[in-house]
Design a protein around this motif. Structure first.
Motif, PDB file in Angstrom:
ATOM      1  N   HIS A   1       0.829  -1.210   0.000  1.00 18.41           N
ATOM      2  CA  HIS A   1       0.000   0.000   0.000  1.00 18.41           C
ATOM      3  C   HIS A   1       0.867   1.264   0.000  1.00 18.41           C
ATOM      4  CE1 HIS A   1      -3.574   2.416   0.819  1.00 18.41           C
ATOM      5  NE2 HIS A   1      -2.897   3.013   1.779  1.00 18.41           N
ATOM      6  N   PHE A   2       1.922   1.279   0.796  1.00 19.13           N
ATOM      7  CA  PHE A   2       2.849   2.417   0.877  1.00 19.13           C
ATOM      8  C   PHE A   2       3.358   2.800  -0.511  1.00 19.13           C
ATOM      9  CE2 PHE A   2       7.294   3.809   1.014  1.00 19.13           C
ATOM     10  CZ  PHE A   2       7.249   4.883   1.899  1.00 19.13           C
ATOM     11  N   ASP A   3       3.825   1.812  -1.262  1.00 17.14           N
ATOM     12  CA  ASP A   3       4.390   2.066  -2.586  1.00 17.14           C
ATOM     13  C   ASP A   3       3.351   2.647  -3.532  1.00 17.14           C
ATOM     14  OD1 ASP A   3       6.999   1.033  -1.950  1.00 17.14           O
ATOM     15  OD2 ASP A   3       6.083  -0.958  -2.013  1.00 17.14           O
ATOM     16  N   TYR A   4       2.139   2.124  -3.487  1.00 21.18           N
ATOM     17  CA  TYR A   4       1.084   2.600  -4.385  1.00 21.18           C
ATOM     18  C   TYR A   4       0.690   4.031  -4.055  1.00 21.18           C
ATOM     19  CZ  TYR A   4       0.643  -2.354  -5.520  1.00 21.18           C
ATOM     20  OH  TYR A   4       0.900  -3.648  -5.902  1.00 21.18           O
ATOM     21  N   VAL A   5       0.506   4.333  -2.794  1.00 21.00           N
ATOM     22  CA  VAL A   5       0.092   5.684  -2.402  1.00 21.00           C
ATOM     23  C   VAL A   5       1.205   6.689  -2.694  1.00 21.00           C
ATOM     24  CG1 VAL A   5      -0.583   7.163  -0.463  1.00 21.00           C
ATOM     25  CG2 VAL A   5      -1.572   4.880  -0.695  1.00 21.00           C
ATOM     26  N   CYS A   6       2.441   6.352  -2.369  1.00 22.76           N
ATOM     27  CA  CYS A   6       3.558   7.265  -2.642  1.00 22.76           C
ATOM     28  C   CYS A   6       3.688   7.534  -4.135  1.00 22.76           C
ATOM     29  CB  CYS A   6       4.867   6.699  -2.100  1.00 22.76           C
ATOM     30  SG  CYS A   6       4.926   6.622  -0.307  1.00 22.76           S
ATOM     31  N   SER A   7       3.595   6.490  -4.937  1.00 16.58           N
ATOM     32  CA  SER A   7       3.711   6.647  -6.380  1.00 16.58           C
ATOM     33  C   SER A   7       2.566   7.476  -6.936  1.00 16.58           C
ATOM     34  CB  SER A   7       3.741   5.267  -7.049  1.00 16.58           C
ATOM     35  OG  SER A   7       3.814   5.401  -8.447  1.00 16.58           O
ATOM     36  N   ALA A   8       1.342   7.191  -6.506  1.00 18.08           N
ATOM     37  CA  ALA A   8       0.175   7.927  -7.004  1.00 18.08           C
ATOM     38  C   ALA A   8       0.254   9.401  -6.625  1.00 18.08           C
ATOM     39  CB  ALA A   8      -1.109   7.306  -6.462  1.00 18.08           C
ATOM     40  N   ALA A   9       0.638   9.694  -5.394  1.00 18.92           N
ATOM     41  CA  ALA A   9       0.730  11.087  -4.961  1.00 18.92           C
ATOM     42  C   ALA A   9       1.820  11.824  -5.739  1.00 18.92           C
ATOM     43  CB  ALA A   9       0.994  11.160  -3.459  1.00 18.92           C
ATOM     44  N   THR A  10       2.976  11.217  -5.870  1.00 19.11           N
ATOM     45  CA  THR A  10       4.088  11.850  -6.570  1.00 19.11           C
ATOM     46  C   THR A  10       3.774  12.071  -8.040  1.00 19.11           C
ATOM     47  OG1 THR A  10       5.654  10.835  -5.034  1.00 19.11           O
ATOM     48  CG2 THR A  10       6.540  11.654  -7.110  1.00 19.11           C
ATOM     49  N   THR A  11       3.317  11.033  -8.710  1.00 21.28           N
ATOM     50  CA  THR A  11       2.995  11.138 -10.129  1.00 21.28           C
ATOM     51  C   THR A  11       1.840  12.110 -10.351  1.00 21.28           C
ATOM     52  OG1 THR A  11       3.776   8.884 -10.506  1.00 21.28           O
ATOM     53  CG2 THR A  11       2.317   9.837 -12.190  1.00 21.28           C
ATOM     54  N   GLY A  12       0.823  12.022  -9.523  1.00 20.27           N
ATOM     55  CA  GLY A  12      -0.337  12.894  -9.668  1.00 20.27           C
ATOM     56  C   GLY A  12       0.004  14.358  -9.476  1.00 20.27           C
ATOM     57  N   LEU A  13       0.783  14.667  -8.458  1.00 20.70           N
ATOM     58  CA  LEU A  13       1.149  16.060  -8.199  1.00 20.70           C
ATOM     59  C   LEU A  13       2.076  16.601  -9.278  1.00 20.70           C
ATOM     60  CD1 LEU A  13       1.515  15.862  -4.334  1.00 20.70           C
ATOM     61  CD2 LEU A  13      -0.289  17.055  -5.619  1.00 20.70           C
ATOM     62  N   THR A  14       2.982  15.757  -9.755  1.00 21.28           N
ATOM     63  CA  THR A  14       3.856  16.165 -10.855  1.00 21.28           C
ATOM     64  C   THR A  14       3.027  16.463 -12.096  1.00 21.28           C
ATOM     65  OG1 THR A  14       5.679  14.850  -9.984  1.00 21.28           O
ATOM     66  CG2 THR A  14       5.802  15.478 -12.305  1.00 21.28           C
ATOM     67  N   ASP A  15       2.072  15.608 -12.387  1.00 23.49           N
ATOM     68  CA  ASP A  15       1.208  15.804 -13.545  1.00 23.49           C
ATOM     69  C   ASP A  15       0.441  17.116 -13.448  1.00 23.49           C
ATOM     70  OD1 ASP A  15      -0.255  14.876 -16.005  1.00 23.49           O
ATOM     71  OD2 ASP A  15      -1.929  14.996 -14.586  1.00 23.49           O
ATOM     72  N   VAL A  16      -0.104  17.412 -12.277  1.00 18.15           N
ATOM     73  CA  VAL A  16      -0.841  18.672 -12.098  1.00 18.15           C
ATOM     74  C   VAL A  16       0.059  19.852 -12.415  1.00 18.15           C
ATOM     75  CG1 VAL A  16      -1.910  20.209 -10.384  1.00 18.15           C
ATOM     76  CG2 VAL A  16      -2.507  17.772 -10.433  1.00 18.15           C
ATOM     77  N   SER A  17       1.244  19.844 -11.883  1.00 20.29           N
ATOM     78  CA  SER A  17       2.161  20.966 -12.078  1.00 20.29           C
ATOM     79  C   SER A  17       2.557  21.132 -13.542  1.00 20.29           C
ATOM     80  CB  SER A  17       3.402  20.768 -11.211  1.00 20.29           C
ATOM     81  OG  SER A  17       4.244  21.882 -11.294  1.00 20.29           O
ATOM     82  N   VAL A  18       2.949  20.049 -14.183  1.00 17.28           N
ATOM     83  CA  VAL A  18       3.401  20.124 -15.573  1.00 17.28           C
ATOM     84  C   VAL A  18       2.234  20.444 -16.510  1.00 17.28           C
ATOM     85  CG1 VAL A  18       4.390  18.771 -17.471  1.00 17.28           C
ATOM     86  CG2 VAL A  18       5.375  18.617 -15.182  1.00 17.28           C
ATOM     87  N   ARG A  19       1.101  19.816 -16.288  1.00 12.73           N
ATOM     88  CA  ARG A  19      -0.062  20.011 -17.173  1.00 12.73           C
ATOM     89  C   ARG A  19      -0.639  21.416 -17.074  1.00 12.73           C
ATOM     90  NH1 ARG A  19      -4.885  19.189 -15.523  1.00 12.73           N
ATOM     91  NH2 ARG A  19      -4.262  17.764 -13.879  1.00 12.73           N
ATOM     92  N   THR A  20      -0.671  21.983 -15.858  1.00 14.62           N
ATOM     93  CA  THR A  20      -1.313  23.286 -15.667  1.00 14.62           C
ATOM     94  C   THR A  20      -0.334  24.449 -15.686  1.00 14.62           C
ATOM     95  OG1 THR A  20      -1.113  23.244 -13.247  1.00 14.62           O
ATOM     96  CG2 THR A  20      -3.097  22.210 -14.228  1.00 14.62           C
ATOM     97  N   GLY A  21       0.943  24.175 -15.460  1.00 15.43           N
ATOM     98  CA  GLY A  21       1.915  25.256 -15.338  1.00 15.43           C
ATOM     99  C   GLY A  21       1.888  25.930 -13.977  1.00 15.43           C
TER     100      GLY A  21
END
Length: 162
Positions: free
Chosen positions: A87-107
């Protein structure tokens, strides 16, 4: 931004609208992260609002909504402590990837203040509490505001997020 070589950021965030999105798990750690972010934002002169979500997995959707709603920057705060399952790995990966995506996609810069720790002692040591060696809430807020200021000096690219 931890340990030796960490920058000292002191930027003027006057007039910036920042949204702090914070998970609710691990209340004591989150209290420290939030206070650090508040202090850094206050010192920068930025205005901010806070939104609480259940956990770190939910941070990306809240950050996306904040970015779409006109925030100049987002500060994402959470803590995930390793357990006995993947569970730790999935949540960490989802949070990191998701937040990175928000930043790059929206500027819109997203300050990453999600602690990914092996145990509670590591989290407490990074939470900015009395006796902590680091203040990751403040660092995430400083990074978000500092990135907004840095991006002001870059030309807009056609087709890229503003």
């Amino acid at each position: 931004m931890s340990g030796a070589g960490a920058p000292t950021l002191a930027v003027d965030g006057t007039g910036l609208r920042v949204v702090v999105v914070a998970a609710s798990w691990h209340e004591r750690v989150m209290d420290g992260l939030l206070e650090g972010a508040r202090r850094a934002l206050r010192e920068s002169g930025a205005q901010w609002t806070e939104v609480r979500v259940p956990g770190s997995f939910e941070l990306p959707v809240a950050a996306a909504r904040a970015a779409a709603g006109g925030a100049d920057a987002v500060v994402a705060l959470g803590v995930v402590i390793r357990g006995g399952t993947p569970h730790f790995d999935y949540v960490c990966s989802a949070a990191t990837t998701g937040l990175t995506d928000v930043s790059v996609r929206t500027g819109v810069p997203v300050g990453f203040g999600v602690l990914t720790c092996d145990d509670e002692a590591q989290a407490l040591d990074r939470a900015g509490l009395e006796g902590s060696s680091e203040d990751k809430g403040a660092e995430a807020a400083e990074a978000a505001v500092g990135t907004v200021v840095a991006l002001r000096g870059l030309p807009a690219v056609s087709g890229a997020p503003a």
